[in-house]
Design an enzyme around this catalytic site. Structure first.
Site, short mmCIF file in Angstrom:
data_model
loop_
_atom_site.label_atom_id
_atom_site.label_comp_id
_atom_site.label_asym_id
_atom_site.label_seq_id
_atom_site.Cartn_x
_atom_site.Cartn_y
_atom_site.Cartn_z
N ASP A 67 0.84 -1.22 0.00
CA ASP A 67 0.00 0.00 0.00
C ASP A 67 0.87 1.26 0.00
O ASP A 67 0.35 2.37 -0.13
CB ASP A 67 -0.96 0.00 1.19
CG ASP A 67 -0.25 -0.09 2.54
OD1 ASP A 67 -0.88 -0.49 3.52
OD2 ASP A 67 0.97 0.26 2.60
N LYS B 255 21.08 6.05 2.40
CA LYS B 255 20.80 4.61 2.25
C LYS B 255 22.12 3.89 2.04
O LYS B 255 23.00 4.43 1.36
CB LYS B 255 19.88 4.39 1.04
CG LYS B 255 18.54 5.08 1.10
CD LYS B 255 17.85 5.06 -0.27
CE LYS B 255 18.52 6.04 -1.21
NZ LYS B 255 17.87 6.15 -2.52
N ASP C 58 17.54 1.75 -7.88
CA ASP C 58 18.36 1.30 -9.01
C ASP C 58 19.73 0.81 -8.56
O ASP C 58 20.57 0.48 -9.44
CB ASP C 58 18.53 2.44 -10.03
CG ASP C 58 19.40 3.58 -9.47
OD1 ASP C 58 20.39 3.93 -10.14
OD2 ASP C 58 19.09 4.07 -8.38
#
Ligand SMILES: O=C(O)[C@H](O)[C@H](O)COP(=O)(O)O
Ligand SMILES: [Mg+2]
Length: 306
Positions: A20, A224, A250
Site C-alpha cells: 500500500d 541509504k 536502481d
C-alpha cells in the site's frame, strides 16, 4: 528465491496488490540527470488512482527537500510535497542534531557539497561555511584563499555530492579534516550516479578522495542503506506497516539493501540506473537480491494498462 520480473499484466497486478506504500529512489528510477524516464508520470498517477501512498527517498544531497519539490514540478510530477521527500541532506541534519554532541549555537559546519546540505543544516539551527560559497569557484591559491587558516569554530565537516568539485574545495576541506577533533560525516556513499546517456562519479567517490588524503577513518554514512532515513519515514508516518511497503531503487548496495535491512515487505530493482541484469545472476557482489525487478519503472504502467 530468484527476483520476479515485472514483464506482464498479471505479475504487475499481483505486485501492486501486495503493497500500500511505495518508497521511490530518484536518480536512476524517476530520472537520469536532466532526463525524465519513460512513463514515470503515468506510473505515479496510476499508484495515486489505486490509493497507494508514495514517498521519495534519495541519497542525492545537492538539494533540500523544498528544492526537490521544484525539481519534481519541473519534470511535470505535480503536487509532491516537502513532507513526501526524504533526502540524504535531511538525514544528515537529523544525524548531526540527534546523534552527535555538536551544539548548533556555537559549532559551525564546513560543507563539502551543495546548497541542499547547507539549507537542511541551517533549518535545524547550524551555521555552515564553504559549500556553495562562490569564492570557492576561484582557482586554488594558498596565498589568497579566504578560507584558510581554518575557522576554529568549525567542529564538523559534512561531505556530500559536489558537482562543482575543484582543487580549492578539496584543499580547504582536507585542511579541516587534518584535525582529528573535527568530526567527519558523509551524506551518502554512492560511488556513481546516472546522467543519461552517461554515468558519473558520485558522492562516495569524492568522499573516498578526502578520506584517503586526510588519513581519516571512513565517516558515518547518513544515506541509504543507513536506516536513518527509514526511521525518519516511520516517525513521520507512524501508520505505515513495513510489510506493506516496497522500496523501489536502481542500486543494490544502497536502495535494495536499505529496503531489506529495513524489513520492508518487498523491493523492486529497476535496471534504468546503475545496475544491469547481470547483477541478478552474477552474485559476486554479495548483496541480497530484490524481490522484484523491471527494466524501468514505467513498465508497471505499461503492463498494467495492456
Ligand atoms: O551522491 C550521489 O552519488 C548521487 O546523488 C546519488 O547516487 C543519487 O541518489 P539516489 O537518488 O539514486 O538515491
Ligand atoms: Mg538511484
Amino acid at each position: 528465491m530468484s527476483p520476479i520480473k515485472l514483464d506482464d499484466k498479471q505479475t504487475v497486478v499481483e505486485f501492486l496488490n501486495s503493497f500500500d506504500t511505495f518508497l521511490f529512489d530518484c536518480d536512476g528510477v524517476l530520472w537520469s540527470g536532466t532526463h525524465l524516464l519513460p512513463n514515470v508520470i503515468e506510473t505515479l498517477a496510476l499508484l495515486k488512482k489505486l490509493n497507494k501512498k508514495v514517498l521519495f527517498v534519495t541519497n542525492n544531497s545537492t538539494k533540500s527537500r523544498q528544492d526537490y519539490t521544484k525539481k519534481f514540478s519541473n519534470f511535470g510530477i505535480d503536487n509532491v510535497t516537502k513532507e513526501q521527500i526524504f533526502s540524504s541532506s535531511f538525514a544528515t541534519a537529523i544525524y548531526l542534531k540527534n546523534f552527535t554532541n555538536l551544539d548548533p549555537s556555537k559549532d559551525k559546519i564546513w560543507v563539502f557539497g551543495e546548497s541542499g546540505i547547507e539549507k537542511e543544516l541551517q533549518e535545524v539551527g547550524f551555521s555552515t561555511i564553504g559549500g556553495s560559497d562562490a569564492r570557492l569557484d576561484e582557482p586554488w591559491d594558498q596565498q589568497k584563499t579566504p578560507f584558510l587558516p581554518v575557522d576554529p569554530e568549525v567542529k564538523c565537516v559534512v561531505a556530500g555530492l559536489d558537482t562543482k568539485i575543484n582543487f580549492h574545495r578539496l584543499c580547504v576541506t582536507y585542511n579541516y579534516l587534518r584535525d582529528k577533533d573535527v568530526q567527519y560525516v558523509a551524506t551518502n556513499i554512492d560511488t556513481t550516479f546516472p546522467g543519461k546517456p552517461y554515468m558519473q562519479p558520485g558522492c562516495g567517490s569524492m568522499i573516498n578522495l578526502l578520506t584517503t588524503s586526510s588519513g581519516r577513518e571512513e565517516p558515518p554514512n547518513c544515506g541509504k542503506p543507513s536506516q536513518l532515513m527509514l526511521d525518519a519515514v516511520f516517525k513521520a508516518y507512524p501508520e505505515l506497516k513495513r510489510e506493506k511497503c516496497c522500496m523501489v531503487g536502481d542500486r543494490l548496495n544502497t536502495d535494495i539493501k536499505f529496503g531489506i535491512d529495513g524489513k520492508l515487505g518487498g523491493q523492486l530493482l529497476v535496471l534504468s540506473g546503475v545496475e544491469n541484469e547481470s547483477c541478478l545472476t552474477d552474485l559476486s557482489h554479495g548483496f541480497i537480491l530484490p524481490t522484484f525487478y523491471a527494466d524501468k519503472l514505467g513498465d508497471v504502467y505499461e503492463h498494467y494498462t495492456k
